[in-house]
Write a protein that holds these residues in place. Structure first.
Motif, PDB file in Angstrom:
ATOM      1  N   GLY A  10      42.139 -41.233  25.603  1.00  0.00           N
ATOM      2  CA  GLY A  10      41.484 -40.122  26.255  1.00  0.00           C
ATOM      3  C   GLY A  10      40.017 -40.003  25.924  1.00  0.00           C
ATOM      4  N   VAL A  11      39.454 -40.977  25.188  1.00  0.00           N
ATOM      5  CA  VAL A  11      38.046 -40.954  24.833  1.00  0.00           C
ATOM      6  C   VAL A  11      37.223 -41.348  26.049  1.00  0.00           C
ATOM      7  CG1 VAL A  11      36.291 -41.955  23.336  1.00  0.00           C
ATOM      8  CG2 VAL A  11      38.589 -41.526  22.447  1.00  0.00           C
ATOM      9  N   ALA A  12      36.151 -40.616  26.335  1.00  0.00           N
ATOM     10  CA  ALA A  12      35.280 -40.973  27.457  1.00  0.00           C
ATOM     11  C   ALA A  12      34.770 -42.390  27.271  1.00  0.00           C
ATOM     12  CB  ALA A  12      34.119 -39.990  27.545  1.00  0.00           C
ATOM     13  N   SER A  13      34.739 -43.174  28.360  1.00  0.00           N
ATOM     14  CA  SER A  13      34.435 -44.597  28.262  1.00  0.00           C
ATOM     15  C   SER A  13      33.027 -44.878  27.766  1.00  0.00           C
ATOM     16  CB  SER A  13      34.650 -45.256  29.628  1.00  0.00           C
ATOM     17  OG  SER A  13      33.845 -44.613  30.611  1.00  0.00           O
ATOM     18  N   ASP A  14      32.102 -43.931  27.895  1.00  0.00           N
ATOM     19  CA  ASP A  14      30.748 -44.122  27.409  1.00  0.00           C
ATOM     20  C   ASP A  14      30.541 -43.568  26.006  1.00  0.00           C
ATOM     21  OD1 ASP A  14      29.846 -45.425  29.643  1.00  0.00           O
ATOM     22  OD2 ASP A  14      29.235 -43.595  30.680  1.00  0.00           O
ATOM     23  N   THR A  15      31.561 -42.966  25.421  1.00  0.00           N
ATOM     24  CA  THR A  15      31.440 -42.356  24.100  1.00  0.00           C
ATOM     25  C   THR A  15      31.874 -43.335  23.019  1.00  0.00           C
ATOM     26  OG1 THR A  15      31.898 -40.158  25.017  1.00  0.00           O
ATOM     27  CG2 THR A  15      32.179 -40.439  22.642  1.00  0.00           C
ATOM     28  N   PRO A  16      31.016 -43.607  22.035  1.00  0.00           N
ATOM     29  CA  PRO A  16      31.442 -44.479  20.925  1.00  0.00           C
ATOM     30  C   PRO A  16      32.660 -43.880  20.221  1.00  0.00           C
ATOM     31  CG  PRO A  16      29.080 -44.071  20.842  1.00  0.00           C
ATOM     32  CD  PRO A  16      29.640 -43.139  21.866  1.00  0.00           C
TER      33      PRO A  16
END
Length: 493
Positions: free
Chosen positions: A302-308
């Motif tokens: 569920g982590v945003a794809s642009d978020t490290p």
């Protein structure tokens, strides 16, 4: 009836008898308590230090794609040929008073492993590097090697990937990848030894350990590489962690992940092993190239794809409380540390929100052993790409770094020593660059692509080499060499 005198004589005899028995008992007890004198000498022995033997490294070889034909879904084919750069640095026999270490570079001999699962061997194969030890040398040379490959966006694969040339091991942890929709993950097993390696893959995911038929008893012949599709073992995993163990021969385990978003490629990367489960994990050189977009999609966990993010796993039977500290390359803390509780056996992706564009080092502290790696992405004129950043162990003393071709290589340095140090990177042509890094802080040095360096000045350093430019992103850790043989005691008969 006996008289008083007879009774007295009898009593005296009993008292004397009991007294003698008491003295004998005391002497017996003393014999037990007081050790007898020991005579003899320790056996004579001679301590023999083994002569350093030939070192071996393996570069994983070309990027692979699975066949589009469903009847050949497990068949892999290479796409292009990587560029490999390597070197071995032998220190001078006499100590130098100069701050710049003196020694000599040499090139390892290279041979190809048999890529039995690659249907297109014209693109090359994994490269085995042999580094001999000079006659009379008392120490092994410092070795470095890496490979790089860039693929223009195609229907199945596109992006930039680098990898270090690694040592074979009987156990390794691959902390990365995904078999979710649009994600393909391959496990490459390269055996440079002369013994057949029987490999077992223990797969963990966001729901725990995965029962995966076909994950045990994988035979890797001497001098060969096998390729295993992770989706064939554990499909639809967002956050896999693969524990690789071997019997017989040892292997170099590498994970390749690629992403396709709709009709566009989303990057490709090669990931080596992270440090074995530990209470402390360190990751140097996490690159943040873009700020997260408001409409970014969702990746693993569920982590945003642009978020490290950081992927963590506590493989034991006890939940782990983990602290993640983030430090910028100028040594400053980047926001408050992140605390998370890991359930045992469940792989978890933890987002690192709010980081500005730049390079960072991570410290993971836990009350239970964990494994760790980090992921970041980049978008630019070259397209879209991503990279994994594996944890690595501290390097003690000087170490070799060999950069492969790629944009703007940057050497990240995390000083885990107790003193401030000045790191100096000396290129083969004599050019140098230096940076001072406080104890417990991080720093960075720009490097030149396709160049061999000796890095001196540190005592306990976690390091990596990263590449980034216009939508290209890749990294490899600089790992310490495996333990050498201990001195042997030879006893005389």
């Amino acid at each position: 009836m006996p008289g008083k005198r007879a009774i007295a004589r009898t009593s005296a005899r009993f008292l004397i008898a009991f007294g003698v028995l008491g003295v004998a008992g005391a002497l017996g007890a003393a014999a037990v308590v007081v050790p007898w004198p020991a005579f003899g000498t320790a056996p004579a022995y001679l301590s023999v230090s083994p002569v350093p033997s030939e070192q071996v490294r393996v570069c994983p070889g070309p990027l692979l794609t699975l066949a589009e034909d469903s009847t050949q879904a497990k068949a892999a084919s290479s796409l292009g040929r990587p560029v490999t750069v390597s070197g071995a640095w032998a220190p001078a026999s006499t100590a130098s008073k100069s701050a710049v270490p003196s020694g000599k570079w040499s090139s390892p001999s290279a041979s190809l492993l048999s890529a039995v699962d690659n249907g297109k061997t014209t693109d090359g194969a994994p490269v085995k590097l042999n580094i001999p030890v000079a006659n009379g040398a008392s120490t092994a040379p410092l070795v470095g090697g890496s490979q790089a490959q860039s693929i223009a966006a195609e229907a199945v694969l596109g992006g930039f990937a680098v990898a270090a040339c690694g040592e074979a091991s009987g156990e390794s942890w691959l902390v990365g990848g995904s078999t979710d929709v649009g994600r393909t993950t391959l496990v490459m097993l390269s055996n440079p030894t002369t013994v057949v390696a029987t490999v077992n893959l223990d797969v963990f995911g966001e729901s725990g350990r995965v029962t995966a038929p076909g994950s045990t008893g994988i035979l890797v012949q001497p001098g060969a590489q096998r390729v295993v599709s992770l989706a064939g073992l554990a499909p639809n995993l967002r956050s896999p962690v693969v524990h690789v163990t071997t019997q017989g021969g040892q292997v170099v385990a590498t994970l390749q992940q690629s992403i396709v978003r709709g009709l566009a490629t989303g990057g490709v990367d090669l990931l080596g092993a992270s440090v074995d489960p530990s209470l402390e994990q360190s990751i140097a050189g996490l690159r943040v190239e873009n700020l997260p977009a408001d409409d970014a999609g969702s990746d693993a966990g569920g982590v945003a794809s642009d978020t490290p993010s950081v992927r963590l796993l506590a493989p034991g039977d006890t939940a782990a409380i983990v602290q993640i500290g983030v430090m910028s390359e100028d040594g400053q803390a980047a926001g408050a540390s992140v605390e998370v509780t890991l359930q045992p056996g469940l792989a978890t992706d933890v987002p690192l929100s709010g980081l500005a564009i730049g390079s960072y080092s991570l410290r993971v502290s836990s009350d239970q052993p964990v494994v760790a790696s980090a992921e970041s992405s980049a978008t630019g004129t070259s397209g879209r790409d991503f990279a994994w950043f594996a944890s690595s162990a501290p390097l003690t003393g000087d170490f070799a770094v060999v950069t492969s071709p790629g944009p703007s290589p940057l050497l990240s340095l995390l000083n885990q020593g107790t003193k401030d140090v000045t790191y100096t990177a000396t290129a083969e042509n004599g050019a140098t660059g230096s940076v001072k890094v406080a104890a417990g802080a991080a720093g960075a040095l720009p490097l030149v692509a396709s160049t061999r360096y000796i890095v001196s000045g540190g005592a306990a350093t976690v390091s990596s080499v990263g590449y980034a430019n216009a939508g290209m992103l890749a990294s490899f850790p600089v790992r310490p060499p495996g333990p050498l043989a201990e001195p042997i005691r030879v006893y005389a008969h």
